[in-house]
Enzyme design. Sequence first.
Site, PDB file in Angstrom:
ATOM      1  N   TYR A  81     -43.308  24.229 -62.877  1.00  0.00           N
ATOM      2  CA  TYR A  81     -42.422  25.383 -63.039  1.00  0.00           C
ATOM      3  C   TYR A  81     -41.949  25.443 -64.494  1.00  0.00           C
ATOM      4  CZ  TYR A  81     -42.335  25.268 -57.890  1.00  0.00           C
ATOM      5  OH  TYR A  81     -42.690  25.269 -56.578  1.00  0.00           O
TER       6      TYR A  81
ATOM      7  N   GLN B  50     -30.366  25.176 -55.144  1.00  0.00           N
ATOM      8  CA  GLN B  50     -31.383  24.877 -56.158  1.00  0.00           C
ATOM      9  C   GLN B  50     -31.754  26.142 -56.932  1.00  0.00           C
ATOM     10  OE1 GLN B  50     -35.826  24.173 -55.714  1.00  0.00           O
ATOM     11  NE2 GLN B  50     -35.150  22.080 -56.092  1.00  0.00           N
TER      12      GLN B  50
ATOM     13  N   GLU C 150     -58.387  26.838 -31.469  1.00  0.00           N
ATOM     14  CA  GLU C 150     -57.387  26.657 -32.515  1.00  0.00           C
ATOM     15  C   GLU C 150     -56.126  25.967 -32.025  1.00  0.00           C
ATOM     16  OE1 GLU C 150     -56.864  30.234 -34.766  1.00  0.00           O
ATOM     17  OE2 GLU C 150     -58.954  30.205 -35.369  1.00  0.00           O
TER      18      GLU C 150
ATOM     19  N   MET D 101     -36.001  22.644 -49.648  1.00  0.00           N
ATOM     20  CA  MET D 101     -37.246  23.149 -49.050  1.00  0.00           C
ATOM     21  C   MET D 101     -37.181  24.658 -48.975  1.00  0.00           C
ATOM     22  SD  MET D 101     -37.858  20.635 -45.834  1.00  0.00           S
ATOM     23  CE  MET D 101     -36.105  20.600 -45.482  1.00  0.00           C
ATOM     24  N   HIS D 102     -38.282  25.288 -49.299  1.00  0.00           N
ATOM     25  CA  HIS D 102     -38.349  26.735 -49.165  1.00  0.00           C
ATOM     26  C   HIS D 102     -38.513  27.057 -47.678  1.00  0.00           C
ATOM     27  CE1 HIS D 102     -39.103  30.787 -50.491  1.00  0.00           C
ATOM     28  NE2 HIS D 102     -40.125  30.854 -49.660  1.00  0.00           N
TER      29      HIS D 102
ATOM     30  N   ALA E 153     -47.719  18.626 -25.461  1.00  0.00           N
ATOM     31  CA  ALA E 153     -47.157  19.789 -24.771  1.00  0.00           C
ATOM     32  C   ALA E 153     -46.297  19.351 -23.591  1.00  0.00           C
ATOM     33  CB  ALA E 153     -48.283  20.714 -24.302  1.00  0.00           C
TER      34      ALA E 153
ATOM     35  N   ARG F   4     -41.476  10.770 -48.763  1.00  0.00           N
ATOM     36  CA  ARG F   4     -41.914   9.907 -47.671  1.00  0.00           C
ATOM     37  C   ARG F   4     -40.872   8.847 -47.304  1.00  0.00           C
ATOM     38  NH1 ARG F   4     -43.996   9.517 -44.246  1.00  0.00           N
ATOM     39  NH2 ARG F   4     -45.829   8.160 -44.204  1.00  0.00           N
TER      40      ARG F   4
ATOM     41  N   CYS G  28     -40.250  12.721 -38.859  1.00  0.00           N
ATOM     42  CA  CYS G  28     -41.226  13.563 -39.562  1.00  0.00           C
ATOM     43  C   CYS G  28     -42.503  12.753 -39.764  1.00  0.00           C
ATOM     44  CB  CYS G  28     -40.647  13.991 -40.912  1.00  0.00           C
ATOM     45  SG  CYS G  28     -41.892  14.646 -42.026  1.00  0.00           S
TER      46      CYS G  28
END
Length: 676
Positions: free
Chosen positions: A169, A103, A659, A29-30, A387, A291, A337
């Site tokens: 890429y 990578q 927001e 992951m970047h 929260a 996933r 996740c």
Amino acid sequence: MAHAKYPLTFSPLDLGFTSLKNRILMGSMHTGLEDIEGGFERIAAFFAERARGGVGMIITGGIAPNHEAGGGGKLSTPQEAAQHSIVTEAVHAAAPDVKIVMQILHAGPLAGTPACVAPSAIRSRIGRFVPNELDADGIEKQLADFANCAVQAKAAGYDGVEIIGSAGYLLSTFLVEKTNTRTDEWGGSFENRMRFPVEVIRRTREGVGNDFILIFRIPAMDMLEGGMSGEEVIQLAQAVEAAGATIISTHFTWHEAQVPTIATMVPRAAFAEVTGRIRKYVRVPMITSNRINMPDVAEQVLGAGHADLVSMARPMLADADLVNKAFEGREDEINTCIACNQACLDHTFTGKLTSCLVNPRACNETLMPVVPAATQRDLAVVGAGPAGLAFAVEAAQRGHKLTIYDAGAEIGGQFNLAKRVPGKEEFHETLRYFSRMIEKLGISLKLNTRVDADMLAAAGHDEVIVATGIRPRTPDMPGIDHPKAVPYIDAILGRKPIGRRVAIMGAGGIGFDVATLITHAGPSAAVDIPTFCREWGVDFVNHPRGGVTGLVPQIEKADREVVILQRRDGAPGKSLGRTTGWTHRLSLVRRGVKMMGGVTYLKIDDDGLHALVNGEPRLFEVDSVIICAGQEPERALYDALVARGMKAKLIGGASEATELDAKRAIAEATELALAS
Ligand code: FAD
Ligand code: NAP
Ligand code: SF4
């Protein structure tokens, strides 16, 4: 001895010259950290925490082999290698039995620099520049740069490299005719088109020797019309194996393709069977991904013979200890996740640092250390939305005594609405996680308890954290109390009937979710792979070119005519997530939902919704008008506490509703808890 529950996951994998301790790896992951001052130290802490968390192998974010390859970090010199050794040393010190693999990412036409290169001068649909066509010397230079980058990675202490050969890429652009129109030995037949990626692997292996992990990420299903056929993918897999790859990892889709592959609307492990089919034709171990977010899914994938290794990328952002928790039978403590992309991929594509909606400490480990509280205090949290829950769990872990009050019958706040939307089934996992942590940490939970300042004063807490969330905004207009007007909460909970013809006032995330809910019929594509394939025109079984059928998507939908409206000009949906918004818009358009901007609402009456559209009068003859017009903060309790001179702090929607999303609510709560 085999692990009782996950025997396949927790079996080692012998690679000949080395071995992996289990079958779970953290996918690439970047993070954006390579580009900032002190970034390597932050990456080191981020990976070291995951290494301690039990994962078998970590793949870093993509690193460019040269300037024209674009991307964040680059590795081509010994000086750059020295920076990378900060990361490898930290990981090996944290867990000597964990492998760390770098990578190599050459973005080709997506490199975002005018110096970008490709087999042919063809601009990508999502690229910023027309790439420079590589001549023979240019190809030779790129090959040498890949090998050099891998050699530097070895010098930096990495256990291997992964070369990404997919996603649009550089390597993948050689593979398909759409981006490779060359007539020399690097283009034309498939044999010629795959020559460059295969040569990259061969040269890299030559450079690094045999005792170094070399993973090739293959475009297992590129989702392009006219893309690679199933046979070509297998031919490529066999060729890279012969050229020296240790492991082949499957990657799905090019960035420009219009099939979601990791969003929350994609079923768990949807793509694993594609890996399984390729696996039958090669001898090297294969990695599957996408996933797979819980250990039971990983074990099922391995048990079905779909892969030798399972890559979990975002799930490791969400919970660094995922693997240890699975090993110790504490799966119910995993912070799962939810595939929202909101703090990871959306951040990457908007130039922000990666983190995680459910775990804001991800990539911020050095800035947000968890240390025991100096003094234990008695804290009350009012509101068990994201929260309040995040604050309570984080503060309890630091040793404070916590009591949560909520007026509702279950924890979750607005997440209890979100989880009802088809495609948001994963939100249940976040609530399961919080529920278990409340129990484990001994947090006192008082549901069905609407509190006021008197009650809190009587309870004698040291401080009150007010996480009372929001109340839906009710626009001030004639007819807002007409029976046709339905607040979104009533629509989602089914408390009021919704007619066949519907106007939705407000085109934010909630407006779109409500449209999804009321137009939905049949099984949710997010939990049913055949439905997902029909809705997105994908064929995993026969693997036509690109994996896409080219057929009109078949979507089961409710018999409703729906229009989504907004006041501002332009097409609705612009505020949706950068990497997922298009999937929501497209799936609603395919259900026949209309969208309109430039609307001024006039009144609601027996005829429907009267409005001006771009200044022209218009009557929307609808049976229901669902109000999704944003939120106002629910601050009455806070104001009352302050008026009494009590110690109180605001977080989440109660603090600022504009927001507001769960990302901000959880991040704000976590920061406060770590400072309390
Ligand atoms: P809330 O979730 O509103 O929780 C407040 C809680 O306080 C409630 O449980 C309420 O009962 C309680 N409370 C209020 N007053 C009192 C009182 N006096 N005494 C006791 N209890 C009280 N966000 C995203 O980031 N991504 C999404 O995909 C997403 N999808 C959504 C889909 C839908 C349909 C909806 C409705 C929201 C979605 N959101 C999403 C928004 C997200 O759920 C909210 O931003 C988040 O829940 C706000 O958290 P909070 O804790 O501040 O408030
Ligand atoms: P929102 O995104 O702020 O959208 C509110 C909508 O109401 C806008 O279309 C706004 O646009 C309109 N509006 C504002 N004031 C109005 C008024 N007085 N009268 C009529 N219309 C008005 O808020 P939301 O949809 O309620 O969602 C709340 C939060 O939850 C969002 O911030 C979102 O991030 C989060 N969420 C996220 C997702 C997701 O998938 N990521 C899903 C659901 C919710 P105009 O002013 O142009 O009409
Ligand atoms: Fe997963 Fe969302 Fe966290 Fe990304 S932000 S890792 S998708 S939960």
